[in-house]
Write a protein that holds these residues in place. Structure first.
Motif, short mmCIF file in Angstrom:
data_model
loop_
_atom_site.label_atom_id
_atom_site.label_comp_id
_atom_site.label_asym_id
_atom_site.label_seq_id
_atom_site.Cartn_x
_atom_site.Cartn_y
_atom_site.Cartn_z
N ASN A 1 14.11 84.05 -36.79
CA ASN A 1 15.55 84.26 -36.94
C ASN A 1 16.34 82.95 -36.87
N GLY A 2 15.80 81.90 -37.52
CA GLY A 2 16.53 80.64 -37.62
C GLY A 2 16.39 79.71 -36.44
N LYS A 3 15.63 80.13 -35.42
CA LYS A 3 15.48 79.32 -34.21
C LYS A 3 14.01 79.03 -33.94
N ILE A 4 13.77 78.02 -33.10
CA ILE A 4 12.41 77.75 -32.64
C ILE A 4 12.13 78.65 -31.45
N GLU A 5 11.13 79.50 -31.61
CA GLU A 5 10.76 80.43 -30.54
C GLU A 5 9.86 79.73 -29.51
N GLN A 6 8.93 78.91 -29.97
CA GLN A 6 8.02 78.18 -29.09
C GLN A 6 7.34 77.09 -29.90
N SER A 7 7.03 75.97 -29.27
CA SER A 7 6.25 74.92 -29.92
C SER A 7 5.17 74.44 -28.96
N GLY A 8 4.04 74.02 -29.52
CA GLY A 8 2.94 73.54 -28.70
C GLY A 8 1.70 73.35 -29.54
N THR A 9 0.61 72.96 -28.90
CA THR A 9 -0.66 72.81 -29.60
C THR A 9 -1.14 74.20 -30.04
N PRO A 10 -2.08 74.27 -30.99
CA PRO A 10 -2.62 75.58 -31.36
C PRO A 10 -3.13 76.37 -30.16
N GLU A 11 -3.79 75.69 -29.23
CA GLU A 11 -4.29 76.39 -28.04
C GLU A 11 -3.15 76.91 -27.18
N ASP A 12 -2.09 76.11 -27.00
CA ASP A 12 -0.94 76.55 -26.22
C ASP A 12 -0.33 77.81 -26.82
N ILE A 13 -0.12 77.78 -28.13
CA ILE A 13 0.57 78.89 -28.79
C ILE A 13 -0.27 80.17 -28.71
N TYR A 14 -1.58 80.04 -28.91
CA TYR A 14 -2.44 81.22 -28.91
C TYR A 14 -2.70 81.74 -27.50
N ALA A 15 -3.08 80.84 -26.61
CA ALA A 15 -3.50 81.27 -25.27
C ALA A 15 -2.35 81.46 -24.30
N ARG A 16 -1.22 80.78 -24.54
CA ARG A 16 -0.11 80.83 -23.60
C ARG A 16 1.22 81.12 -24.30
N PRO A 17 1.30 82.25 -25.02
CA PRO A 17 2.59 82.60 -25.64
C PRO A 17 3.65 82.83 -24.58
N VAL B 1 19.60 78.46 -40.24
CA VAL B 1 18.98 77.52 -39.31
C VAL B 1 19.98 77.31 -38.19
N LYS B 2 19.56 77.62 -36.96
CA LYS B 2 20.49 77.71 -35.84
C LYS B 2 20.15 76.72 -34.72
N GLY B 3 20.72 75.56 -34.79
CA GLY B 3 20.57 74.59 -33.70
C GLY B 3 19.14 74.18 -33.44
N VAL B 4 18.40 73.85 -34.49
CA VAL B 4 16.99 73.48 -34.34
C VAL B 4 16.86 72.06 -33.80
N ASN B 5 16.07 71.91 -32.75
CA ASN B 5 15.76 70.60 -32.16
C ASN B 5 14.24 70.42 -32.19
N LEU B 6 13.81 69.31 -32.80
CA LEU B 6 12.38 69.07 -32.95
C LEU B 6 12.12 67.57 -33.03
N SER B 7 11.09 67.12 -32.33
CA SER B 7 10.66 65.72 -32.38
C SER B 7 9.20 65.67 -32.78
N VAL B 8 8.89 64.85 -33.79
CA VAL B 8 7.53 64.72 -34.31
C VAL B 8 7.11 63.26 -34.20
N ASP B 9 6.00 63.00 -33.52
CA ASP B 9 5.49 61.64 -33.37
C ASP B 9 4.91 61.15 -34.70
N LYS B 10 4.95 59.85 -34.88
CA LYS B 10 4.42 59.25 -36.11
C LYS B 10 2.94 59.57 -36.26
N GLY B 11 2.55 59.98 -37.46
CA GLY B 11 1.15 60.26 -37.74
C GLY B 11 0.68 61.65 -37.36
N LYS B 12 1.57 62.51 -36.87
CA LYS B 12 1.20 63.86 -36.47
C LYS B 12 1.47 64.86 -37.59
#
Length: 353
Positions: free
Chosen positions: A213-229, A19-30
């Motif tokens: 490879n231990g890093k976050i490549e991309q994060s977003g809504t399902p639509e963001d990830i699928y339609a806008r890689p 795990v290589k320098g992972v930064n992630l913020s999750v809102d309550k209830g998500k």
């Protein structure tokens, strides 16, 4: 406001950093899905959140509490989290009711409160008729619902799921995806869900985090990830796509190695640099005649398969390399015939490596 925050999180095993320098913020209830191939670090990240393994760097914060930092690590039993494993981990000698009640009894709740909460969660998870059965008398889907009920009944701050549907057959997996989302919508617990299955992630998640490879490549809504890689890895991993490479002529035009030029409706290129274009199989238009001038090229059909709802084609683009596309069943072109490929610019996305 972010409820679960990972800051520069790292985990090493000897010389290997998983795990290589992972930064992630999750809102309550998500509900957030950590999605990626085996070995990408997603399960290790989940275990770091749970406290099952200590971090070698960075910080984990839940609400106003720091549960992991260089100064110390809070033990799992003090984190008020529930975890659901691939194997369900049910007590075989306990009934459904007893399995679900177990965590409440450990917390020494009054018997009437335990009974009230267990009966309520059994009703929500549609397990009331099975309350007196043992795990060995249940189907895989029923056992998974018991595992969910046991995790939810203690009212955790965070719910953690580690590939919970991997042991189910295809039909049950599909059913349980919707069940997990239904229960999440009802209880709104902050949830981290690990999976390698993109359909699970697309069905259940508010936020998808693609790891590689231990890093976050991309994060977003399902639509963001699928339609806008944003990268070639994400485009390939999420859904069927064709990747075409060549030289960037401008911010949105690529001279493809196959001997034609494509205009891209999204993404961005560096002029003179490597050009990478992603286009989904179903977004390519195939026809026996040329229909438009922009992004259209004639090529030869290499394979055609009838699949009932559509036809699956492979079309040669150069020296043995092919484009895969799907077409309606009434678009029938035999192997060896010339076909026109149209790549609608709005579906061509420029990517980074």
């Amino acid at each position: 406001m972010s409820f679960l925050v990972l800051s520069d999180l790292e985990k090493r095993y000897g010389a290997l950093t998983v795990v290589k320098g992972v930064n992630l913020s999750v809102d309550k209830g998500k509900l957030v899905c950590l999605l990626g191939p085996s070995g990408c670090g997603k399960t290790t990240t989940l275990r770091l959140i749970a406290g099952f393994v200590p971090a070698d760097g960075g910080e984990i914060r839940v609400g106003d509490k720091v549960v992991s930092s260089p100064a110390g690590t809070m033990p799992p039993e003090n984190r008020n989290m529930s975890m659901i494993f691939q194997s369900y981990a049910l007590w075989p000698h306990m009934t459904v009711y007893q399995n679900v009640a177990y965590g409440l009894k450990l917390r020494k709740l009054p018997a009437d409160e335990v009974d009230k909460r267990v009966k309520a969660i059994l009703g929500v998870t549609q397990l009331t008729p099975l309350a007196e059965r043992y795990p060995g008398e249940l189907s895989g889907g029923q056992q998974q619902r018991v595992s969910l009920a046991r995790a939810l009944v203690v009212k955790p701050e965070i719910l953690l799921l580690d590939e919970p549907l991997s042991n189910l057959d295809a039909n049950l997996r599909e059913e349980m995806r919707f069940e997990i989302r239904r229960l999440h919508d009802e209880f709104r617990y902050t949830t981290v869900y690990v999976t390698h299955d993109q359909a699970e992630a697309m069905t259940t998640a508010d936020l998808i985090v693609v790891m590689n490879n231990g890093k976050i490549e991309q994060s977003g809504t399902p639509e963001d990830i699928y339609a806008r890689p944003e990268t070639e890895f994400v485009a390939r991993f999420i859904g069927g796509t064709n990747i075409l490479t060549g030289k960037a002529k401008g911010k949105n035009t690529v001279d493809v190695d196959g001997g034609f030029t494509l205009q891209c409706g999204s993404g961005s290129l560096v002029e003179g640099g490597k050009g990478i274009v992603s286009i989904r199989h179903h977004d390519i238009e195939l026809s026996p005649k040329k229909k438009v001038d922009v992004n259209s090229v004639p090529r030869v059909v290499k394979r055609q398969i009838y699949l009932g709802s559509h036809r699956d084609y492979l079309v040669d683009i150069k020296g043995g390399e092919t484009i895969r596309t799907v077409a309606p069943v009434d678009v029938e072109m035999p192997v060896g015939s010339e076909a026109w490929l149209h790549f609608p610019p709005q579906h061509c996305r420029a990517l980074t490596e």
